[in-house]
Design an enzyme around this catalytic site. Structure first.
Site, PDB file in Angstrom:
ATOM      1  N   GLY A 192       2.882 -78.884  54.448  1.00  0.00           N
ATOM      2  CA  GLY A 192       1.579 -79.332  54.948  1.00  0.00           C
ATOM      3  C   GLY A 192       1.708 -80.006  56.298  1.00  0.00           C
ATOM      4  O   GLY A 192       0.931 -79.742  57.218  1.00  0.00           O
ATOM      5  N   ARG A 225      15.429 -81.979  50.468  1.00  0.00           N
ATOM      6  CA  ARG A 225      14.688 -83.165  50.918  1.00  0.00           C
ATOM      7  C   ARG A 225      15.490 -84.447  50.664  1.00  0.00           C
ATOM      8  O   ARG A 225      15.358 -85.410  51.406  1.00  0.00           O
ATOM      9  CB  ARG A 225      13.342 -83.254  50.207  1.00  0.00           C
ATOM     10  CG  ARG A 225      12.335 -82.297  50.768  1.00  0.00           C
ATOM     11  CD  ARG A 225      11.002 -82.430  50.102  1.00  0.00           C
ATOM     12  NE  ARG A 225       9.983 -81.730  50.877  1.00  0.00           N
ATOM     13  CZ  ARG A 225       8.739 -81.564  50.495  1.00  0.00           C
ATOM     14  NH1 ARG A 225       8.337 -82.034  49.333  1.00  0.00           N
ATOM     15  NH2 ARG A 225       7.876 -80.934  51.252  1.00  0.00           N
ATOM     16  N   LYS A 245      -3.557 -69.499  49.519  1.00  0.00           N
ATOM     17  CA  LYS A 245      -4.920 -69.577  50.038  1.00  0.00           C
ATOM     18  C   LYS A 245      -5.033 -69.501  51.549  1.00  0.00           C
ATOM     19  O   LYS A 245      -4.210 -70.060  52.262  1.00  0.00           O
ATOM     20  CB  LYS A 245      -5.540 -70.892  49.590  1.00  0.00           C
ATOM     21  CG  LYS A 245      -5.812 -70.918  48.113  1.00  0.00           C
ATOM     22  CD  LYS A 245      -6.540 -72.183  47.756  1.00  0.00           C
ATOM     23  CE  LYS A 245      -6.828 -72.219  46.282  1.00  0.00           C
ATOM     24  NZ  LYS A 245      -6.914 -73.580  45.784  1.00  0.00           N
ATOM     25  N   GLY A 261       7.603 -76.409  51.204  1.00  0.00           N
ATOM     26  CA  GLY A 261       8.482 -76.601  50.045  1.00  0.00           C
ATOM     27  C   GLY A 261       8.766 -75.287  49.341  1.00  0.00           C
ATOM     28  O   GLY A 261       9.923 -74.961  49.035  1.00  0.00           O
TER      29      GLY A 261
HETATM   30  P1  AMP Z   1       0.867 -72.232  49.213  1.00  0.00           P
HETATM   31  O1  AMP Z   1       1.011 -73.561  48.553  1.00  0.00           O
HETATM   32  O2  AMP Z   1      -0.522 -71.944  49.720  1.00  0.00           O
HETATM   33  O3  AMP Z   1       1.937 -71.952  50.240  1.00  0.00           O
HETATM   34  O4  AMP Z   1       1.059 -71.156  48.064  1.00  0.00           O
HETATM   35  C1  AMP Z   1       2.269 -70.980  47.373  1.00  0.00           C
HETATM   36  C2  AMP Z   1       1.946 -70.302  46.071  1.00  0.00           C
HETATM   37  O5  AMP Z   1       1.277 -69.077  46.336  1.00  0.00           O
HETATM   38  C3  AMP Z   1       3.150 -69.958  45.243  1.00  0.00           C
HETATM   39  O6  AMP Z   1       3.172 -70.798  44.123  1.00  0.00           O
HETATM   40  C4  AMP Z   1       2.910 -68.508  44.838  1.00  0.00           C
HETATM   41  O7  AMP Z   1       3.102 -68.292  43.454  1.00  0.00           O
HETATM   42  C5  AMP Z   1       1.451 -68.280  45.193  1.00  0.00           C
HETATM   43  N1  AMP Z   1       1.147 -66.878  45.488  1.00  0.00           N
HETATM   44  C6  AMP Z   1       1.746 -66.081  46.388  1.00  0.00           C
HETATM   45  N2  AMP Z   1       1.249 -64.842  46.326  1.00  0.00           N
HETATM   46  C7  AMP Z   1       0.306 -64.833  45.383  1.00  0.00           C
HETATM   47  C8  AMP Z   1      -0.556 -63.827  44.847  1.00  0.00           C
HETATM   48  N3  AMP Z   1      -0.533 -62.582  45.301  1.00  0.00           N
HETATM   49  N4  AMP Z   1      -1.419 -64.183  43.866  1.00  0.00           N
HETATM   50  C9  AMP Z   1      -1.434 -65.448  43.408  1.00  0.00           C
HETATM   51  N5  AMP Z   1      -0.641 -66.441  43.859  1.00  0.00           N
HETATM   52  C10 AMP Z   1       0.225 -66.137  44.840  1.00  0.00           C
END
Ligand code: AMP
Length: 395
Positions: free
Chosen positions: A376, A35, A200, A353
């Site tokens: 995002g 970045r 999520k 990121g």
């Molecule tokens: P996001 O910001 O929604 O793209 O989520 C990224 C985060 O999802 C990362 O910090 C990962 O550690 C977390 N993540 C990925 N897979 C899992 C999982 N199976 N259980 C919990 N957290 C997860």
């Protein structure tokens, strides 16, 4: 989109809103300075036109009004200095006495970096008075913070009203990001595959729904996979889940089916009894997650399946890691995904990121066609939503 090239900036003072929100490791080292490097083109262009440059960015989420060192932009100033081989003047505040006196002292070719914008409450509340103070620092406003332009914050949105069309524009990074995403989403070479992971479903629900109208295949990984698996009636133990989204998850799978979009979920996981690096792990099929255990990464069989699915892809977009890649034990699924995507001959776009961080750590970043600096914001573009940062430049 009007860019810097469309306005006269020669010899003027230019406020450049950047996105220097870079990941750091446990020792506070910057792990991926993409970045920062991505902002250099705009900064150099201004230097070449004898501008006085004021740089501003947020960094993570400090408590407003509290100047905690761990959120300071001093390490960013150091990295900028290394990359540009130029002195970077660092303000100790955002719009306070120090920033003001350093703005007043700026000479042609000088670069000043303000402190973390979010030290001031007015940033996230899109406060006009705060935006006006920021605006008073410069003749020209440039928004090059693609990663933050989906937020209606003072330095992104409110500030733009204090500059007319001849005095504000998008930076080169912003323009590249928006054009690239626009082109790929609207005119993809097929088969077009979306790989979506991360924690999520909620944050990606709209993007997923929109993507179904455009892609040929979807691969789901990460924590969000469990909401889909639970919606199909499987035991997911203590894995991450959003129970209130089970219906939406079902709707998405149904819509995919109706549209003929192939929808792939992981077929196995790395499971553990607790969320920890030092825990015991098992590699189990997705239908055999024991009660009380949680899936923290996609397993080897999923990696092979996903590789097959990606084999004939001509366009791939990837947003969100396949597992908790921050912990070595649960990083394989994400790293393998990165290798598989990098090995294809497809146009590959990595957004987010975390996902950019994965490709960097996996050594694949240079193999990707385009690594976006905004997770995002790129999701919002995929959703077809207007970005406040871009809208503000048009008014
Ligand atoms: P996001 O910001 O929604 O793209 O989520 C990224 C985060 O999802 C990362 O910090 C990962 O550690 C977390 N993540 C990925 N897979 C899992 C999982 N199976 N259980 C919990 N957290 C997860």
């Amino acid at each position: 989109m009007r860019t810097l090239k469309d306005i006269d900036i020669d010899g003027k003072s230019v406020f450049i809103r950047c996105d220097f929100n870079v990941p750091k490791d446990e020792f506070d080292n910057i792990t991926d300075d993409r970045r920062i490097r991505s902002a250099l083109q705009t900064i150099r262009y201004c230097l070449d036109r004898d501008c006085k440059i004021i740089l501003a960015s947020h960094y993570e989420r400090p408590e407003a009004g509290k100047y905690e060192e761990k959120y300071s932009l001093v390490p960013i100033a150091k990295r900028l200095h290394t990359l540009l081989k130029k002195e970077i003047v660092m303000a100790t505040d955002v719009v306070g006495a120090d920033a003001q006196s350093k703005v007043d002292a700026l000479q042609t070719g000088d670069i000043l970096l303000l402190e973390n914008l979010r030290y001031e409450a007015g940033e996230t509340s899109n406060d006009e008075a705060f935006a006006k103070q920021l605006a008073s620092f410069a003749d020209i406003y440039v928004n090059d913070a693609f990663g933050a332009c989906h937020r209606k914050h003072a330095s992104i949105y409110a500030i733009a009203q204090f500059f007319d069309q001849e005095h504000k524009a998008a930076g080169f990074l912003m323009s590249r990001e928006v054009n690239f995403f626009g082109k790929v989403i609207e005119e993809p070479v097929r088969p077009f595959v979306a790989v979506v992971g991360g924690s999520k479903v909620s944050g990606k629900l709209q993007a997923l729904t929109n993507l179904l109208n455009k892609v040929d295949k979807v691969i789901i990984g990460g924590g969000m996979a469990f909401t889909f698996l639970k919606a199909q009636g499987y035991e997911i133990g203590n894995s991450l889940v959003e129970d209130d989204l089970l219906d939406e998850a079902r709707d998405i799978m149904e819509k995919a089916h109706d549209l003929g979009v192939k929808f792939y979920l992981p077929v196995d996981f790395v499971v553990a009894p607790e969320f920890s690096e030092n825990t015991a792990v098992k590699y189990l099929p997705s239908q055999e997650i024991p009660v009380g255990w949680m899936g923290l990464d996609t397993g080897p069989a999923s990696a092979r399946l996903f590789r097959e699915v990606l084999n004939d892809a001509q366009t791939i977009i990837w947003n969100g890691p396949m597992g908790v890649y921050e912990m070595d034990k649960f990083s394989k699924g994400s790293f393998k995904m990165s290798h598989h995507i990098a090995e294809t001959h497809a146009t590959t776009i990595v957004g987010g990121g975390d996902t950019a961080d994965v490709t960097q750590r996996a050594g694949d970043a240079d193999e990707m066609t385009f690594v976006s600096t905004g997770g995002g914001a790129s999701l919002k573009l995929i959703e077809g939503v207007k970005l406040p940062g871009l809208e503000a430049l048009k008014i």
